[in-house]
Scaffold this motif. Sequence first.
Motif, short mmCIF file in Angstrom:
data_model
loop_
_atom_site.label_atom_id
_atom_site.label_comp_id
_atom_site.label_asym_id
_atom_site.label_seq_id
_atom_site.Cartn_x
_atom_site.Cartn_y
_atom_site.Cartn_z
N LEU A 288 0.83 -1.21 0.00
CA LEU A 288 0.00 0.00 0.00
C LEU A 288 0.87 1.26 0.00
O LEU A 288 0.56 2.24 -0.70
CB LEU A 288 -0.94 -0.01 1.20
CG LEU A 288 -1.90 1.19 1.31
CD1 LEU A 288 -2.80 1.27 0.08
CD2 LEU A 288 -2.73 1.10 2.57
N GLU A 289 1.95 1.24 0.76
CA GLU A 289 2.86 2.39 0.79
C GLU A 289 3.45 2.64 -0.61
O GLU A 289 3.54 3.78 -1.06
CB GLU A 289 3.98 2.15 1.79
CG GLU A 289 3.52 2.21 3.24
CD GLU A 289 4.64 1.89 4.22
OE1 GLU A 289 5.77 1.62 3.73
OE2 GLU A 289 4.40 1.88 5.43
N ASN A 290 3.84 1.55 -1.30
CA ASN A 290 4.40 1.70 -2.65
C ASN A 290 3.36 2.24 -3.62
O ASN A 290 3.68 3.07 -4.47
CB ASN A 290 4.92 0.34 -3.14
CG ASN A 290 6.14 -0.13 -2.35
OD1 ASN A 290 6.89 0.69 -1.83
ND2 ASN A 290 6.31 -1.43 -2.25
N ILE A 291 2.12 1.77 -3.48
CA ILE A 291 1.05 2.27 -4.37
C ILE A 291 0.82 3.75 -4.12
O ILE A 291 0.64 4.52 -5.07
CB ILE A 291 -0.25 1.45 -4.11
CG1 ILE A 291 -0.08 0.02 -4.62
CG2 ILE A 291 -1.43 2.11 -4.84
CD1 ILE A 291 -1.24 -0.90 -4.25
N MET A 292 0.81 4.14 -2.85
CA MET A 292 0.59 5.56 -2.54
C MET A 292 1.72 6.42 -3.09
O MET A 292 1.49 7.55 -3.54
CB MET A 292 0.48 5.74 -1.02
CG MET A 292 -0.72 5.04 -0.40
SD MET A 292 -2.29 5.59 -1.08
CE MET A 292 -2.31 7.28 -0.53
N ILE A 293 2.94 5.90 -3.04
CA ILE A 293 4.08 6.65 -3.62
C ILE A 293 3.90 6.82 -5.12
O ILE A 293 4.14 7.90 -5.68
CB ILE A 293 5.40 5.93 -3.30
CG1 ILE A 293 5.69 6.01 -1.80
CG2 ILE A 293 6.55 6.52 -4.10
CD1 ILE A 293 6.88 5.17 -1.35
N GLU A 294 3.46 5.76 -5.80
CA GLU A 294 3.28 5.82 -7.24
C GLU A 294 2.13 6.75 -7.62
O GLU A 294 2.15 7.39 -8.67
CB GLU A 294 3.02 4.42 -7.79
CG GLU A 294 4.25 3.51 -7.69
CD GLU A 294 3.93 2.10 -8.14
OE1 GLU A 294 2.74 1.83 -8.47
OE2 GLU A 294 4.85 1.27 -8.17
N LEU A 295 1.11 6.81 -6.74
CA LEU A 295 -0.01 7.71 -7.02
C LEU A 295 0.39 9.16 -6.78
O LEU A 295 -0.18 10.07 -7.36
CB LEU A 295 -1.20 7.35 -6.13
CG LEU A 295 -1.97 6.09 -6.55
CD1 LEU A 295 -3.01 5.75 -5.48
CD2 LEU A 295 -2.64 6.30 -7.89
#
Length: 295
Positions: A288-295
């Motif tokens: 989830l942290e990686n997805i938030m970074i990509e968003l």
Amino acid sequence: SEALSFLTSDDAHDLFTRTFNFVQVDATQGRQQRSDIAKMLASVGHKLHSPELVALASKVRLDAFTKVKKAIDDMIAKLLQDKEDEVKHKDYCVEEINTNERENDLKNRDKAEKEAQIDTLTNTIHTLTKELDTLKAEIATLQTELKRAGEDREKENKDFQDTVADQRATVKLLQKTLDVLKGFYNKKHKGASLVQEDPAGPPPPPGFKSYKKNSGSGGVMGMIQQIINDAKTEEAEAIQAEKDAQAAYESFVKDTNDSITAKQDSITDKSDTKAKKEGELTDSKKDLENIMIEL
């Protein structure tokens, strides 16, 4: 695009054609036409914020008409190429925007899925934790009950041993008493019989009755014998009750130990499951942290 539209418009084309054709006949009027064209190009260039048209206006004023015509043609060619490049760039940007939107949609969907997964894992871990606490409390309760049952069984067995010992001591004492009484009454009975069988014996003194067997002896010994029998019956009942109590205790111990073992096995399984879910939760949070970074 607007500069290109101006340069390729019918009005501009007619003006350029008239000017170039006319300048070959009358140089004075040609200079005036060139000045008009230069002014028009400069005006349009400033209006459209096009440095290319402003530069072209200067060329029209200073250069020969052949050079000006070539410059205009080059300008048109360049603007056409710029327009083509602009169209390509726009298409590329639109495609990139669409691609980014699709990727963002997918990432938002992944984000929602991960958040739902994290919620599910969190609830599962919470439930497992409560279940483990309950199992541990139940095992502690069963162990306490097992200890108390052992203490109660020990006390019951001691009471049984005391009861049996008392009953056996009572029987032993009463049996000795009964034997003594039997011996006493048997001897007395034999003596009375000898006296009664002697024909020469004197009659009983006046006021005395003839000797008869003591009828009370049977009642006393019968009572003692009944007490002995009752004591033996109570001893037998106590022995049977002890056997039943011991069997019930052993059954309780077995059932309780089986229950404890089952709960311990359940604790092992649930602990393994909890550890696995905690690992999955950690991974999901990182995702989830990686997805938030990509968003």
